[in-house]
Design a protein around this motif. Structure first.
Motif, short mmCIF file in Angstrom:
data_model
loop_
_atom_site.label_atom_id
_atom_site.label_comp_id
_atom_site.label_asym_id
_atom_site.label_seq_id
_atom_site.Cartn_x
_atom_site.Cartn_y
_atom_site.Cartn_z
N VAL A 1 -39.48 20.23 66.71
CA VAL A 1 -39.31 19.94 65.29
C VAL A 1 -38.16 18.95 65.12
O VAL A 1 -37.27 18.87 65.99
N PRO A 2 -38.11 18.17 64.09
CA PRO A 2 -39.12 18.18 63.02
C PRO A 2 -40.37 17.40 63.42
O PRO A 2 -40.33 16.54 64.30
N LEU A 3 -41.46 17.72 62.76
CA LEU A 3 -42.69 16.97 62.96
C LEU A 3 -42.59 15.64 62.21
O LEU A 3 -41.87 15.52 61.21
N ALA A 4 -43.33 14.66 62.70
CA ALA A 4 -43.33 13.35 62.06
C ALA A 4 -43.87 13.47 60.64
O ALA A 4 -44.84 14.19 60.37
N ILE A 5 -43.20 12.79 59.71
CA ILE A 5 -43.61 12.83 58.30
C ILE A 5 -44.69 11.77 58.06
O ILE A 5 -44.56 10.62 58.50
N THR A 6 -45.72 12.18 57.39
CA THR A 6 -46.77 11.24 57.00
C THR A 6 -46.89 11.23 55.49
O THR A 6 -46.52 12.19 54.81
N GLN A 7 -47.40 10.14 54.96
CA GLN A 7 -47.61 10.02 53.52
C GLN A 7 -49.08 9.72 53.25
O GLN A 7 -49.65 8.81 53.86
N ARG A 8 -49.65 10.49 52.37
CA ARG A 8 -51.06 10.29 52.03
C ARG A 8 -51.20 9.06 51.14
O ARG A 8 -50.46 8.91 50.16
N THR A 9 -52.13 8.21 51.47
CA THR A 9 -52.39 7.01 50.67
C THR A 9 -53.66 7.22 49.86
O THR A 9 -54.76 7.29 50.43
N ASP A 10 -53.51 7.37 48.56
CA ASP A 10 -54.66 7.54 47.69
C ASP A 10 -55.18 6.19 47.22
O ASP A 10 -54.44 5.22 47.12
N THR A 11 -56.48 6.14 46.95
CA THR A 11 -57.11 4.91 46.48
C THR A 11 -57.90 5.20 45.21
O THR A 11 -57.89 6.32 44.70
N GLU A 12 -58.58 4.18 44.71
CA GLU A 12 -59.42 4.33 43.53
C GLU A 12 -60.83 3.83 43.82
O GLU A 12 -61.01 2.85 44.53
N LEU A 13 -61.82 4.58 43.31
CA LEU A 13 -63.19 4.08 43.28
C LEU A 13 -63.35 3.37 41.94
O LEU A 13 -63.14 3.97 40.88
N ILE A 14 -63.68 2.08 41.98
CA ILE A 14 -63.83 1.30 40.74
C ILE A 14 -65.23 0.71 40.71
O ILE A 14 -65.65 0.06 41.68
N TYR A 15 -65.94 0.96 39.66
CA TYR A 15 -67.21 0.24 39.45
C TYR A 15 -67.34 -0.16 37.99
O TYR A 15 -66.65 0.37 37.12
N THR A 16 -68.20 -1.13 37.75
CA THR A 16 -68.25 -1.80 36.46
C THR A 16 -69.37 -1.26 35.58
O THR A 16 -70.48 -1.00 36.07
N MET A 17 -69.07 -1.12 34.30
CA MET A 17 -70.10 -0.83 33.31
C MET A 17 -70.88 -2.10 33.00
O MET A 17 -70.29 -3.17 32.85
N ASN A 18 -72.18 -1.99 32.91
CA ASN A 18 -73.01 -3.13 32.54
C ASN A 18 -73.51 -2.97 31.11
O ASN A 18 -73.71 -1.85 30.63
N ASN A 19 -73.70 -4.09 30.46
CA ASN A 19 -74.18 -4.10 29.08
C ASN A 19 -75.68 -4.38 29.06
O ASN A 19 -76.16 -5.31 29.72
N TYR A 20 -76.43 -3.57 28.33
CA TYR A 20 -77.87 -3.75 28.24
C TYR A 20 -78.25 -3.89 26.77
O TYR A 20 -77.96 -3.01 25.95
N LYS A 21 -78.88 -5.01 26.46
CA LYS A 21 -79.35 -5.27 25.09
C LYS A 21 -80.86 -5.07 25.04
O LYS A 21 -81.60 -5.65 25.83
N ILE A 22 -81.28 -4.25 24.10
CA ILE A 22 -82.70 -3.97 23.93
C ILE A 22 -83.25 -4.97 22.90
O ILE A 22 -82.74 -5.08 21.79
N VAL A 23 -84.28 -5.69 23.30
CA VAL A 23 -84.83 -6.77 22.48
C VAL A 23 -85.25 -6.24 21.11
O VAL A 23 -85.88 -5.18 21.01
N PRO A 24 -84.90 -6.96 20.01
CA PRO A 24 -85.24 -6.49 18.66
C PRO A 24 -86.76 -6.37 18.45
O PRO A 24 -87.54 -7.11 19.06
N ILE A 25 -87.13 -5.43 17.60
CA ILE A 25 -88.52 -5.31 17.16
C ILE A 25 -88.55 -5.45 15.65
O ILE A 25 -87.56 -5.22 14.96
N VAL A 26 -89.71 -5.86 15.14
CA VAL A 26 -89.91 -6.05 13.71
C VAL A 26 -90.61 -4.83 13.13
O VAL A 26 -91.59 -4.34 13.70
N ILE A 27 -90.09 -4.33 12.03
CA ILE A 27 -90.77 -3.30 11.25
C ILE A 27 -91.07 -3.92 9.90
O ILE A 27 -90.17 -4.16 9.10
N THR A 28 -92.33 -4.25 9.67
CA THR A 28 -92.70 -4.95 8.44
C THR A 28 -92.67 -4.02 7.24
O THR A 28 -92.79 -2.80 7.37
N ASP A 29 -92.55 -4.64 6.06
CA ASP A 29 -92.56 -3.83 4.83
C ASP A 29 -93.86 -3.05 4.69
O ASP A 29 -93.87 -1.93 4.20
N LEU A 30 -94.96 -3.66 5.15
CA LEU A 30 -96.24 -2.97 5.05
C LEU A 30 -96.24 -1.71 5.91
O LEU A 30 -96.75 -0.67 5.51
#
Length: 378
Positions: free
Chosen positions: A120-149
């Motif tokens: 003793v003492p035992l060697a000291i180690t330090q934990r290295t934390d990371t991040e998982l990062i991913y991106t949100m994507n935007n999706y647009k739904i094409v407009p539709i027509v609802i006629t007055d009729l």
């Protein structure tokens, strides 16, 4: 002239409100025994009275228009993200959304140990934390027509068609993108089918024979998951209907069914080597190179429509279907807000326009595809 315009505006507003009320009524009638037309008339009349009482208050008018969107949005979200679909078998990161990115803390290596240590003492180690990062994507739904009729002569089938065809098509496309994003890369995560060569269970555009699925193939997927220390409980096996039919035709499976009447009734495969078997109309498609590669998919169907969003850009005769093995703790998704846009009385379309926009992201949870594996036709 102004009076006529006001009358026309009132009629148009009532018609629009009736359409929205009917959509609500249709959704309610799926769970409660109620006449959707009658309920729609009651809702429309109630809103009309409320608007009349508050007509001198501009703030109240705007609040009423916002309420119309509030009526639409729960319905749109329910159809876009149905809770009984395979996407729900994943870790939900919706609460981690930060702008357009998802930030997930990843714990570093655990501390080491020494047996019968005398120094003793035992060697000291330090934990290295990371991040998982991913991106949100935007999706647009094409407009539709609802006629007055269509609004003035609305029918049950018309509203059902708007909901089912318009938003469920978008839901199908989002699910395609999600499962493609989860696919592992590399030969160590891949198994090839080893059954008899047959001309069934071909993906769209493919020709010739492919080896059918065999129980040994599923066992090989199990070994990959076991070596990843993936929990045994909760494992999923997602496959297209044609390959599932091949699975059901295997003699050992049929013998099991002979003593399992419930399975015969439902046509569902029970747990198989620890996997819960799920079936979906389309699964990711791979090419036929030495180490099969995932095909590129269509991400713009604004000019072609249909169910082609998230399907291969260039189908080939040598393409292969796949079966996806995964555990919910090792794949993720994030669902952002849904926005609805509604523009009534557009002159050149003789009716109103309706469209929607949604944020969605998905990703594996571990580098190297840990917790996932894929069976590819051969």
């Amino acid at each position: 002239m102004k009076t006529l315009k006001n009358i026309g505006s009132i009629i148009s507003s009532l018609a629009t409100n009736f359409l929205l009320a009917l959509i609500i009524s249709l959704a309610v009638s799926a769970y409660i025994d109620v006449n959707p037309l009658a309920l729609a008339f009651v809702i429309t009349a109630s809103f009309a009275v409320l608007t009349f009482v508050l007509r001198g208050n501009k703030t109240a008018r705007f609040a009423f228009m916002a309420l119309q969107k509030d009526i639409w949005l729960p319905l749109i979200e329910e159809v876009l993200f149905p809770e009984d679909k395979f996407l729900e078998y994943s870790t939900d990161h919706s609460s981690y959304i930060d702008g357009l990115n998802i930030h997930i803390p990843q714990a570093g290596l655990s501390p080491g140990m020494v047996q019968n240590n005398t120094s003793v003492p035992l060697a000291i180690t330090q934990r290295t934390d990371t991040e998982l990062i991913y991106t949100m994507n935007n999706y647009k739904i094409v407009p539709i027509v609802i006629t007055d009729l269509e609004i003035l002569q609305i029918s049950y089938n018309k509203v059902a068609s708007i909901l089912q065809s318009y938003f469920k098509t978008a839901s199908y496309g989002l699910a395609n993108v999600g499962i493609y994003s989860w696919q592992p890369v590399g030969a160590t995560r891949q198994v090839r089918t080893s059954g008899s060569a047959v001309a069934t269970a071909l993906c769209p555009g493919a020709t010739g024979n492919r080896n059918a699925i065999a129980l040994a193939d599923i066992l090989a997927l199990k070994v990959i998951m076991d070596n990843d220390f993936v929990p045994e409980e909760g494992r999923k096996l997602l496959m297209p209907p044609d390959i599932h039919a091949q699975l059901l035709s295997i003699s050992n499976i049929q013998a099991f069914y002979a003593y399992n009447y419930a399975s015969l009734q439902t046509g569902k495969t029970p747990l198989l080597f620890g996997f819960e078997v799920l079936v979906r109309p389309r699964l990711p498609i791979f090419d036929n190179t030495g180490t099969p590669l995932l095909k590129s998919i269509i991400l713009d169907t604004s000019s072609i429509g249909g169910l082609s969003f998230g399907t291969p850009v260039t189908p080939a005769t040598t393409d292969n279907y796949s079966v996806f093995a995964f555990h919910p703790d090792f794949v993720s998704k994030a669902k952002g807000s849904v926005k609805m846009f509604n523009q009534p009385n557009v002159p050149q379309y003789y009716g109103g326009l309706v469209s929607a926009e949604v944020q969605f992201g998905s990703s594996p949870m571990r580098t190297g595809g840990v917790g996932t594996a894929v069976l590819i036709q051969q």
